[in-house]
Design an enzyme around this catalytic site. Structure first.
Site: not given
Ligand SMILES: CC(C)(O)[C@@H](O)C(=O)O
Ligand SMILES: [Mg+2]
Length: 557
Positions: A121-123, A194, A472
């Site tokens: 995920c993101d970071k 996601c 996001s």
């Molecule tokens: C929650 C998300 C959709 O992951 C968002 O934090 C992003 O940066 O895309």
């Molecule tokens: Mg994010």
């Protein structure tokens, strides 16, 4: 001589060997084998990471089979979706720095010969990429993989962005409670990152283009057995790279960074990729200017429109050929990318993707029939953003090219959210949210709630949002972020007042307030010095040392 010999060879290292034997993982006969760090990110509050404990067991099995000795360690992680809309989001971008620093610490303290990174995920993904570039120890990446898309009771494809936008629609009476609940319960059906082209998937796709991950890394869903094949193949490459001394900085070159941005353009990646890729380039010792990105945007067509810009999911992209098919298509455009770059496989990027073809032109367009002849991300400059700002143009209503509106100014995300919710933000407004940059926030929070509220209220084409914070990957509409310099360092965004006219010119990539230099200087005299909101703890320290978004939001030393 291996790196790991420092901790295991010679008389002086007898105590070290005793401890290694005590781990139960090393016998005397193993001392000549490469020691491989498995940098995992298992944490069970993030759905993208909840399966990574088992995942790492497969990785360790694959490393042993390839001839190495694996040692697992974990990074921390923040779930951006769960941290959204409160103090938690201020920890999200700073968590990237903790991830890099902690990975560096374990890798260098124990002299691993190679590292197998498991991000998602993101970071966590950019943090690990930065760690690979910083430590420059042979490295491969296999991410946890995307979530499957959700399906509503009426058969509509859903993702997390459907829920965030559902909040705005429900609160403004545009959606029934039943529909809203249906979306909440069905949007996120499995483990994985996601399902749209949000930040996690954008970075995991970009990793394929950098050449540090295998084809399929960005798009094969988390629940697929194919991920196991990726693991076994990547482990073999890693052990070979250790023997041949192929390092991350041999792969993360200036050309690779150019191409990473090119993929972003072709897929309309999250605006956060700009922040992270600049930071990765810095760690790799590459001086990369933000303005380069527009040159790439000019030559790269927009080939894959994915959620939130459409209803297409990462799984759909995978079935239509995946990221490698998109890269292969880009190699057909003269001088668009650099197909002769090295990848972890030992093959060039061009060789690696040559077999991958687009199998569904409804999902991935050909270079001759793109969604747009220019890329999905754009860097804007002007008297509001002398050092640049970022917009995902690919997720803006295509009929909008120039937007002129009246500034309505907020000193924080919370204030803006309240005004959007109570209807004070109206058609023709340009919402300014400032003091939310890396220093000002602190932590440059993502603003998915306000951008989704604007969309959900049906104002996506009539209201713009400007901020020194960030978005996001699920944000869409006329949302311009990363404005640099940020308000907390005296950037001109701090000088805007209610009622000023703001002009956004997307084709010319400019962003202006109708004030002369002299008027701006007059206002500057009245500007109060910035007072940090948080002065102690990790965020206090971060706020003091962090640089602005045009520098990748990295911490100064
Ligand atoms: C929650 C998300 C959709 O992951 C968002 O934090 C992003 O940066 O895309
Ligand atoms: Mg994010």
């Amino acid at each position: 001589m291996r790196r790991s010999d420092t901790i295991k060879m010679g008389v002086d290292r007898a105590p070290h060997r005793s401890l290694l034997y005590a781990t139960g993982k090393v016998k005397t006969k193993d001392l000549g084998k490469p020691f491989i760090g498995v940098c995992n990110s298992y944490i069970d509050i993030i759905p993208g990471h909840v399966h990574l404990r088992e995942f790492a067991e497969i990785v360790k099995e694959a490393i042993i089979e390839a001839g190495g000795i694996p040692f697992e360690f974990n990074t921390i992680g923040v779930d951006d979706g769960i941290a959204m809309g409160h103090i938690g989001m201020r920890y999200s971008l700073p968590s990237r720095e903790l991830i890099v620093d902690s990975a560096e610490t374990v890798i260098n303290a124990h002299w691993f010969d190679g590292v197998f990174y498991i991000p998602n995920c993101d970071k966590i993904t950019p943090g690990m990429l930065m760690a690979a570039a910083r430590t420059n120890v042979p490295s491969v990446f296999v991410s946890g993989g995307p979530m499957e898309a959700g399906t509503s009771s009426s058969g509509k494809q859903l993702s997390l962005s459907s829920v965030f936008e559902g909040v705005g629609a429900y609160k403004s009476g545009k959606m029934t409670e039943e529909e809203f609940k249906d979306i909440e319960n069905n949007a996120c059906p499995t483990c994985g990152s996601c399902s749209g082209m949000f930040t996690a998937n954008s970075m995991n796709c970009l990793m394929e283009m950098l050449g540090l991950a295998l084809p399929g890394n960005g798009s094969v869903v988390a629940t697929s057995d194919k991920r196991k094949e990726l693991i076994f193949e990547a482990a073999k490459h890693l052990v070979r790279m250790v023997e041949e001394d192929v390092k991350p900085r041999d792969i993360i070159t200036k050309e690779a960074i150019d191409d990473a941005f090119a993929l972003d353009m072709a897929m309309g990646g999250s605006t956060n990729t700009v922040l992270h890729t600049l930071a990765i380039a810095k760690e790799a010792g590459i001086d990369y200017n933000l303005s380069e990105i527009n040159k790439i945007a000019e030559r790269i067509p927009y080939l894959a429109k994915i959620m939130p810009a459409s209803d297409i999911s990462m799984d759909d992209i995978n079935k239509a050929g995946g990221v490698s098919a998109i890269i292969n298509e880009l190699t057909r455009i003269p001088e668009a990318i650099h197909p002769d770059r090295l990848t972890i496989t030992g093959k060039t990027m061009g060789e690696l993707v040559s077999e991958y073809k687009i199998t569904n032109n409804q999902v991935i367009r050909s270079k001759d029939n793109p969604y747009s002849p220019v890329g999905g991300l754009s860097i804007l400059y002007g008297n509001i953003a002398p050092e640049g700002a970022v917009i995902k143009v690919g997720a803006v209503d295509p009929t909008i090219s120039v937007f002129e509106g009246e500034a309505i100014v907020f000193e924080s995300q919370e204030q803006a959210q309240e005004a959007i919710d109570n209807g004070a933000v109206r058609e023709g407004h340009v919402v300014i949210i400032r003091y939310e940059g890396p220093k000002g926030g602190p932590g440059m929070p993502e603003m998915l709630a306000p951008t989704s509220a604007i969309m959900g209220r049906g104002l996506g084409s009539s209201v713009a949002l400007l901020t020194d914070g960030r978005f996001s990957g699920a944000s869409r509409g006329i949302s311009i972020g990363h404005i640099s310099p940020e308000a907390a360092e005296g950037g001109p965004i701090a000088l805007i007042e209610n009622g000023d006219t703001i002009k956004i010119d997307l084709p010319n990539r400019t962003l202006h307030v109708n004030l002369s230099d002299q008027q701006l200087e007059e206002r500057r005299k009245e500007l109060k010095p910035f007072e940090p909101k948080i002065k102690n703890g990790w965020l206090g320290r971060y706020s003091k040392l962090v640089t602005n978004a045009s520098n990748g939001g990295v911490m100064s030393i």
